[in-house]
Scaffold this active site. Structure first.
Site, PDB file in Angstrom:
ATOM      1  N   HIS A 203       3.948   7.158   5.265  1.00 12.45           N
ATOM      2  CA  HIS A 203       2.766   7.861   5.802  1.00 12.45           C
ATOM      3  C   HIS A 203       1.985   7.077   6.855  1.00 12.45           C
ATOM      4  O   HIS A 203       1.229   7.667   7.628  1.00 12.45           O
ATOM      5  CB  HIS A 203       1.838   8.288   4.656  1.00 12.45           C
ATOM      6  CG  HIS A 203       1.003   7.188   4.083  1.00 12.45           C
ATOM      7  ND1 HIS A 203       1.447   6.368   3.070  1.00 12.45           N
ATOM      8  CD2 HIS A 203      -0.254   6.774   4.380  1.00 12.45           C
ATOM      9  CE1 HIS A 203       0.502   5.507   2.756  1.00 12.45           C
ATOM     10  NE2 HIS A 203      -0.546   5.726   3.540  1.00 12.45           N
TER      11      HIS A 203
ATOM     12  N   ASP B 254      -3.148   8.387  -1.141  1.00  8.65           N
ATOM     13  CA  ASP B 254      -3.516   7.363  -0.159  1.00  8.65           C
ATOM     14  C   ASP B 254      -4.968   6.937  -0.355  1.00  8.65           C
ATOM     15  O   ASP B 254      -5.298   5.744  -0.415  1.00  8.65           O
ATOM     16  CB  ASP B 254      -3.293   7.933   1.249  1.00  8.65           C
ATOM     17  CG  ASP B 254      -3.711   6.972   2.353  1.00  8.65           C
ATOM     18  OD1 ASP B 254      -3.456   5.757   2.217  1.00  8.65           O
ATOM     19  OD2 ASP B 254      -4.294   7.430   3.353  1.00  8.65           O
TER      20      ASP B 254
ATOM     21  N   GLU C 114       1.069   5.954  12.602  1.00  5.33           N
ATOM     22  CA  GLU C 114      -0.255   5.460  12.963  1.00  5.33           C
ATOM     23  C   GLU C 114      -0.249   3.968  13.298  1.00  5.33           C
ATOM     24  O   GLU C 114      -0.982   3.517  14.174  1.00  5.33           O
ATOM     25  CB  GLU C 114      -1.203   5.708  11.789  1.00  5.33           C
ATOM     26  CG  GLU C 114      -2.661   5.784  12.181  1.00  5.33           C
ATOM     27  CD  GLU C 114      -3.495   6.325  11.035  1.00  5.33           C
ATOM     28  OE1 GLU C 114      -4.582   5.807  10.833  1.00  5.33           O
ATOM     29  OE2 GLU C 114      -3.041   7.257  10.338  1.00  5.33           O
ATOM     30  N   ASP C 115       0.601   3.188  12.605  1.00 10.40           N
ATOM     31  CA  ASP C 115       0.504   1.727  12.695  1.00 10.40           C
ATOM     32  C   ASP C 115       1.715   1.031  13.303  1.00 10.40           C
ATOM     33  O   ASP C 115       1.718  -0.188  13.435  1.00 10.40           O
ATOM     34  CB  ASP C 115       0.269   1.137  11.294  1.00 10.40           C
ATOM     35  CG  ASP C 115      -1.058   1.593  10.708  1.00 10.40           C
ATOM     36  OD1 ASP C 115      -1.969   1.891  11.494  1.00 10.40           O
ATOM     37  OD2 ASP C 115      -1.171   1.655   9.473  1.00 10.40           O
TER      38      ASP C 115
ATOM     39  N   ASP D 170     -24.738  14.333 -24.650  1.00 12.16           N
ATOM     40  CA  ASP D 170     -23.297  14.597 -24.735  1.00 12.16           C
ATOM     41  C   ASP D 170     -22.494  13.411 -24.203  1.00 12.16           C
ATOM     42  O   ASP D 170     -21.491  13.568 -23.520  1.00 12.16           O
ATOM     43  CB  ASP D 170     -22.937  15.883 -23.988  1.00 12.16           C
ATOM     44  CG  ASP D 170     -23.356  15.833 -22.523  1.00 12.16           C
ATOM     45  OD1 ASP D 170     -24.082  14.899 -22.153  1.00 12.16           O
ATOM     46  OD2 ASP D 170     -22.952  16.727 -21.762  1.00 12.16           O
TER      47      ASP D 170
ATOM     48  N   HIS E 110       0.828  -1.228   0.000  1.00  4.20           N
ATOM     49  CA  HIS E 110       0.000   0.000   0.000  1.00  4.20           C
ATOM     50  C   HIS E 110       0.857   1.271   0.000  1.00  4.20           C
ATOM     51  O   HIS E 110       0.694   2.119  -0.892  1.00  4.20           O
ATOM     52  CB  HIS E 110      -0.964  -0.013   1.178  1.00  4.20           C
ATOM     53  CG  HIS E 110      -1.639   1.301   1.424  1.00  4.20           C
ATOM     54  ND1 HIS E 110      -2.504   1.878   0.520  1.00  4.20           N
ATOM     55  CD2 HIS E 110      -1.544   2.178   2.458  1.00  4.20           C
ATOM     56  CE1 HIS E 110      -2.925   3.041   0.984  1.00  4.20           C
ATOM     57  NE2 HIS E 110      -2.352   3.248   2.165  1.00  4.20           N
TER      58      HIS E 110
END
Length: 751
Positions: free
Chosen positions: A101, A168, A105-106, A288, A77
């Site tokens: 990134h 992301d 957080e992880d 269109d 990812h």
């Protein structure tokens, strides 16, 4: 309170919390990284790529052993996010941020550690992208609002934050199939409401288009599939027409000596769906579907190409737009026209230069080059001027619901170009009114606005401005805006200025009412008001959390609590003695007790944590069980309960103190009356099919009315249905089933 799982799946950790030991690089990760390096070296020749390699090695170590929900290595990812950024030709800092990134957080990595190894810029960007996972929030809405607010503030300082965030989100949307249906829909809805509009406002047309089509696929899979099937059935014929049109355009431009390359395409599914909803038409009536893009070498040749096409094919009136002379706020430039082409087939044409095309596709990422060490490179970017204003206007918004609903209005595409009498261009959102125009000029002009002339003619203040309108605002000294203006104004600036004035006047009224109410009740309970000193009053106000008496009076004026509650704290003996003296001696009968119990049972909604409060459902939105609801304290009428999606909620909740939490309390045996309007082909048997579908879904039709749509005059009909439903889920099933009926163009709930 438990935290929701991360959008791109929570990675696995060892029980100890320590990252797993280093492992050999998997072939797929090595291949992804090597191709990323090749991209970077191609677009940034001669620049040192060692920091990118260091970022990859750190991410490889910290994400080792972690898997996405799909089962693939988690590091895929971040690497795919970096690939998307490399495709935008962003700088080294941006690519490093893309790789890192998710670390904070992880994993156990901190912002300070990233700052020491990769510098301040990378640390600031990673921090701006990181969600607020460590804090406790009352609701998911509050968490979302604060995360978005944090991202917007970080964007103002460094636009790379939003480039990483969009990359992301784009990769997460591409891999959304691995998540549950509930999470798919929630994430896709957030993408359509926030991230796709941000991409649009930054001019990133390519990213916006993919986010919208991916979001549409999950928010309304049935409509998505129907549009895809309809496009597929027309694809062969459409492709033949496109090839014919492209060849004809090439011949005409070559004849005039205009150098150009031609692109031909079909309209996007999400764009088609929006048009069907907006115009209440079927896909056969979308004229269109076919579009041609002419990319030439100069502005002069853009206009020459337009003249050539109009000379040979008839242009469709009202479809010619010049975004070269007046660019859109996101700096988008093109000439737009629609013409009747070969065989009477209408098609859309966009004409632009190569530079315009680059900016239209990649927006701010196309022409923004961040030089190392240049801290102010983005400060003067015209494309984020709207963002700085937006952050400034919304800085004082503490209510997450108001923040998110106002943000969605601000992110709405700006397409109305209006003029002052002196010729100054004022760009406003679609459906903007003279009130928005007045506040766009100056706050005092807005506050003192009493009327408006559009193109020399007096119009009402709710008039929707059109492209090219010349507006002259009529003012009157001393005039102030009314609360009704909140339902008319569309821009944040106008709404916030109106709210500021209303808050001041409403509060003054509430203080006066509360003060008189307290003195009146004091006389009724025999409390000698003149003997109550200010220190006692301030002590009581402090107990309620108010630093000043004016705040206590205002709360009483708004009906947040009764004067008796205040007086019982000031003089409990007098209040209780008066109540004993006036209390009637009465024993309730068994029948009265049963009636009171039944009355309590009949409550459908109650104020959370409070029993003795009058509550009623607002007629403007008629909320039904299962919908998210919010209470609004009114003066003298109790608590009005609205759906959080109600258009009036934003107008009412300008004072957060009057918002109160409410909840559903009755069983699912209750039913709620709901009115639906269906737009359909006027054909035999459609009403029979509709009633059969509603019955099959377990709902009861209370009233039904059908009539031809005389305004359109195209063989369509309008069907109004009043039915009973148990809850939101049953209503959604009914609407979905009705939409599947052949000949039904659209269904909407009417309040």
């Amino acid at each position: 309170m438990s935290q929701p799982a991360k959008l791109s799946d929570v990675p696995q950790r060892l029980p100890s919390g320590e990252p797993p030991p280093s492992a050999p690089v998997e072939p797929i990760l090595d291949s992804l990284f090597q191709s990323l390096l090749a991209k970077f070296e191609k677009t940034h020749p001669g620049e040192d790529s060692a920091p990118i390699t260091a970022a990859f090695q750190l991410a490889l170590k910290m994400h080792a052993g972690q898997k996405r929900q799909s089962g693939e290595p988690y590091l895929i990812h971040p690497l795919e996010v970096a690939h998307i950024l490399a495709g935008m030709t962003t700088d080294r800092t941006c690519l490093i941020t893309g790789i890192l990134h998710d670390l904070v957080e992880d994993t156990g990595v901190t912002i300070d550690q990233l700052r020491k190894q990769f510098g301040d810029d990378v640390a600031a960007c990673v921090d701006g992208v990181t969600k607020l996972a460590k804090l406790k929030f009352y609701s998911r809405e509050e968490r979302q609002a604060e995360s978005v607010r944090k991202m917007l503030l970080a964007m103002v300082k460094d636009i790379r934050v939003v480039l990483v965030k969009l990359a992301d989100r784009l990769h997460n949307m591409r891999t959304l199939a691995a998540l549950s249906a509930e999470r798919q829909e929630r994430i896709a809805q957030e993408t359509l409401e926030i991230y796709a509009p941000i991409a649009h406002r930054l001019g990133m047309g390519k990213v916006r288009a993919e986010l919208e089509d991916l979001g549409f696929q999950y928010t309304d899979p049935q409509a998505f599939r129907e549009i895809l099937d309809a496009m597929e059935s027309k694809r062969k014929a459409s492709q033949g027409l496109l090839d014919e049109i492209r060849a004809a355009v090439e011949v005409k431009l070559r004849r005039e000596g205009i150098p150009a390359r031609i692109e031909a395409r079909l309209k996007r599914p999400y764009s088609i769906w929006q048009k069907l909803k907006r115009q209440k038409i079927s896909i056969d009536q979308v004229y269109d579907l076919l579009a041609v893009r002419i990319i030439t070498d100069s502005v002069k040749n853009c206009y020459a190409a337009l003249g050539t096409l109009h000379g040979d094919w008839h242009p469709i009136p009202g479809r010619i737009k010049d975004f070269i002379a007046i660019p859109r706020p996101n700096l988008y430039q093109s000439l737009h026209t629609s013409v009747i082409g070969p065989g009477g087939q209408p098609f859309e044409v966009q004409i632009r230069t190569e530079e315009m095309h680059r900016i239209a596709e990649d927006g701010i990422a196309a022409h923004w080059k961040y030089k190392e060490g240049n801290k102010h490179a983005v400060q003067d970017e015209q494309q984020i001027a709207w963002l700085r204003q937006l952050v400034e206007w919304q800085r004082e918004m503490h209510d997450p619901g108001e923040f998110m609903s106002t943000l969605k209005v601000d992110l709405y595409p700006e397409e109305v170009y209006t003029f002052t009498p002196k010729g100054k261009v004022i760009v406003l959102p679609r459906e903007a009114t003279p009130i928005d125009f007045a506040y766009a000029i100056h706050t005092e002009v807005g506050n003192q606005c009493v009327g408006a002339k559009v193109n020399g003619r007096i119009v009402p203040l709710k008039y929707s401005l059109k492209n090219g309108d010349v507006i002259d605002i009529l003012t009157q000294q001393g005039h102030l805006p009314s609360k009704d203006w909140l339902a008319i104004a569309k821009t944040s600036k106008a709404r916030n200025k109106i709210k500021a004035v209303i808050n001041t006047t409403e509060r003054a009224k509430a203080v006066e009412i509360g003060e008189k109410y307290l003195e009146k009740e004091a006389r009724r309970f025999g409390v000698q008001w003149k003997k109550v000193n200010r220190e006692q009053l301030l002590a009581v106000a402090s107990e309620y959390g108010f630093p000043k008496m004016e705040d206590l009076h205002a709360a009483l004026g708004y009906g947040k609590f009764s004067a008796r509650q205040v007086l019982i704290k000031l003089a409990p003996e007098q209040v209780e003695a008066t109540e004993r003296a006036n209390a009637p001696v009465e024993t309730p009968s068994p029948a009265a007790l049963v009636e009171r119990a039944n009355a309590d049972k009949d409550l459908v909604i109650r104020v959370k944590g409070i029993d003795d409060v009058m509550v009623y459902r607002a007629k403007c939105c008629n909320p039904i069980r299962g919908e998210s609801i919010v209470g609004y304290i009114t003066r003298g009428k109790g608590v009005a309960v609205h759906s959080t999606n109600c258009t009036n909620v934003q107008n009412l909740m300008y004072e957060v103190e009057r918002k109160i939490t409410v909840e559903w309390v009755r069983s699912t045996e209750d039913t709620f009356a709901v009115r639906l309007t269906a737009y359909a082909d006027d054909r035999p048997g459609i009403l029979s099919h509709l009633t059969s579908v509603v019955f099959h879904e377990g709902s009861n039709i209370k009233a039904l009315e059908a009539q031809p749509d005389e305004q359109r005059g195209d063989g369509s009909a309008i069907i109004n249905v009043l039915l009973d439903v148990k809850d939101k889920k049953q209503l959604e099933r009914v609407v979905a089933a009705v939409r599947r009926i052949s000949g039904i163009r659209d269904v909407e709930r009417v309040n």
